[in-house]
Design an enzyme around this catalytic site. Structure first.
Site, mmCIF file in Angstrom:
data_model
loop_
_atom_site.group_PDB
_atom_site.id
_atom_site.type_symbol
_atom_site.label_atom_id
_atom_site.label_comp_id
_atom_site.label_asym_id
_atom_site.label_seq_id
_atom_site.Cartn_x
_atom_site.Cartn_y
_atom_site.Cartn_z
ATOM 1 N N ASP A 76 49.713 29.480 28.967
ATOM 2 C CA ASP A 76 48.552 28.647 29.297
ATOM 3 C C ASP A 76 48.601 27.346 28.491
ATOM 4 O OD1 ASP A 76 46.133 27.529 29.966
ATOM 5 O OD2 ASP A 76 44.932 29.276 29.470
ATOM 6 N N THR A 77 48.028 27.342 27.318
ATOM 7 C CA THR A 77 48.032 26.127 26.499
ATOM 8 C C THR A 77 49.364 25.921 25.784
ATOM 9 O OG1 THR A 77 47.185 27.275 24.538
ATOM 10 C CG2 THR A 77 45.561 26.377 26.088
ATOM 11 N N ASP B 131 30.373 16.534 50.408
ATOM 12 C CA ASP B 131 29.935 17.128 49.141
ATOM 13 C C ASP B 131 30.957 18.098 48.555
ATOM 14 O OD1 ASP B 131 29.730 19.155 50.958
ATOM 15 O OD2 ASP B 131 27.689 19.753 50.413
ATOM 16 N N GLY B 132 32.135 18.225 49.205
ATOM 17 C CA GLY B 132 33.182 19.092 48.709
ATOM 18 C C GLY B 132 33.250 20.449 49.377
ATOM 19 N N GLU B 133 32.287 20.768 50.225
ATOM 20 C CA GLU B 133 32.296 22.062 50.916
ATOM 21 C C GLU B 133 33.517 22.172 51.818
ATOM 22 O OE1 GLU B 133 29.614 24.157 54.378
ATOM 23 O OE2 GLU B 133 28.558 23.124 52.734
ATOM 24 N N ARG C 69 42.875 37.856 33.121
ATOM 25 C CA ARG C 69 42.703 38.042 31.674
ATOM 26 C C ARG C 69 41.330 38.614 31.340
ATOM 27 N NH1 ARG C 69 44.775 32.131 29.902
ATOM 28 N NH2 ARG C 69 44.053 31.686 32.031
ATOM 29 N N LYS D 123 49.298 38.553 16.262
ATOM 30 C CA LYS D 123 48.544 37.302 16.134
ATOM 31 C C LYS D 123 47.059 37.599 16.051
ATOM 32 C CE LYS D 123 48.262 36.393 21.132
ATOM 33 N NZ LYS D 123 48.623 35.500 22.228
ATOM 34 N N ASP E 73 56.466 37.220 28.285
ATOM 35 C CA ASP E 73 55.029 37.362 28.528
ATOM 36 C C ASP E 73 54.753 37.112 30.000
ATOM 37 O OD1 ASP E 73 52.437 37.930 27.871
ATOM 38 O OD2 ASP E 73 52.213 36.351 26.389
ATOM 39 N N ASP F 131 52.605 38.980 21.509
ATOM 40 C CA ASP F 131 51.424 39.715 21.057
ATOM 41 C C ASP F 131 51.588 41.178 21.469
ATOM 42 O OD1 ASP F 131 50.726 39.923 23.777
ATOM 43 O OD2 ASP F 131 49.494 38.117 23.674
#
Length: 313
Positions: free
Chosen positions: A220-221, A36-38, A94, A190, A216, A167
């Site tokens: 991320d994106t 189950d991924g545990e 963040r 921004k 920075d 930023d």
């Protein structure tokens, strides 16, 4: 007290390089996964009375955090004398404040969980906000990525440089770069309506006829970097490069960077880059710096002197 280094599955390559730079091999361990991924973690050698360093970036998914917690718990139950969580990239950083009603402060929560699991110390690099160190009730060694980036920048041999903050939050980092190189600095203001979506960008400062270096803590994106690089080129910048410690690269970030006017994006190996990355991305290693931190901790020496001395070279 012997030093032993173990790796989580999300930082296996970096952990191997850290151990090599330190002068040892990674410890033996087993990570099992149920249907189950545990997860189930165990050490395959004695660590009784040892100082154990557990290398794991809390990135990609929450599973990386669970795995690290299991490693810490197993180390405590195996009678390790001292347990240090070496977290090259500290995820959830963040979420460091309550910026709107009814939200969690994820960075503080993760700090509490790591301490509750039994970690005695944290080593990390370039937190999203330096004050996150205050969320911990255990010692935090906060390494600085500029130790790695400064030599790379010097080798570029660029003149007429402007360091630019993408930023306002990046201003303290940019100021350190500008002061060290005796260069100009600027900032991009921004505006976001929602997370990861930049609505507008204004460049404050002079960049015309200059080689621009964006600084920075993470990418991320890639939306911000690409939008900012477009704005800088329109303002007359000669070239644009980005130096970001942690390369997350969500979604189609690699393609966006390839299509952007940036010359290159320089990152570290705190997060595995995987395959099929942008041809503009250059990865520099943090392994020697982390290995040096382990040696200084082992020998009861200052960790901050590690990078302060390097910056004087």
């Amino acid at each position: 007290m012997s030093v032993k280094i173990f790796s989580g599955s999300y930082s296996s390559v970096l952990a191997r390089d850290i151990a090599k730079n330190y002068g040892s091999e990674l410890g033996r361990q087993t990570l099992r996964r149920f249907k189950d991924g545990e997860l189930s973690f165990s050490f395959d050698e004695s660590i009784r009375g040892d100082h154990v360093f557990l290398v794991q970036s809390t990135c990609t998914s929450a599973e990386s955090i669970v795995e690290l917690l299991l490693m810490i718990d197993a180390a405590c139950r195996a009678s390790a004398m001292y347990v240090t969580a070496l977290v090259p990239y500290f995820g959830y950083a963040r979420q460091d404040r309550k910026d709107r009603p009814r939200v969690s402060i994820g960075a503080k929560l993760i700090a509490n969980i790591l301490s509750a699991a039994g970690a005695h110390r944290l080593i990390t690099m370039d937190l999203h906000a330096g004050q996150i160190q205050g969320f911990f009730d255990i010692p935090v060694d906060h390494l600085d990525g500029k130790v790695i980036f400064f030599p790379y920048l010097k080798k570029l041999g660029l003149k007429d440089i402007s360091f630019v903050a993408p930023d306002v939050g990046a201003l303290p980092r940019v100021r350190e770069y500008a002061q060290y190189f005796g260069a100009q600095m600027a900032v991009c203001d921004k505006y976001r309506k929602v997370a990861n979506e930049v609505s507008s960008i204004q460049v404050i400062g002079e960049v015309k006829g200059r080689h621009v270096i964006l600084v920075d803590d993470l990418v991320d994106t890639g939306v911000t970097l690409c939008r900012v690089s477009d704005a800088l080129m329109k303002k007359g910048a000669l070239t644009v490069r980005a130096f970001c410690t942690h390369g997350i690269f969500s979604g189609d970030a690699h393609q966006m960077i390839d299509d952007s006017p940036m010359e290159e994006v320089v990152i570290t190996d705190t997060i595995p880059t995987g395959e099929n990355i942008s041809s503009k991305i250059h990865v520099v290693s943090t392994s020697a710096l982390f290995a040096g931190a382990i040696k200084n901790i082992e020998n009861h020496k200052s960790v901050s002197s590690l990078f302060l001395d390097n910056l004087k070279k």
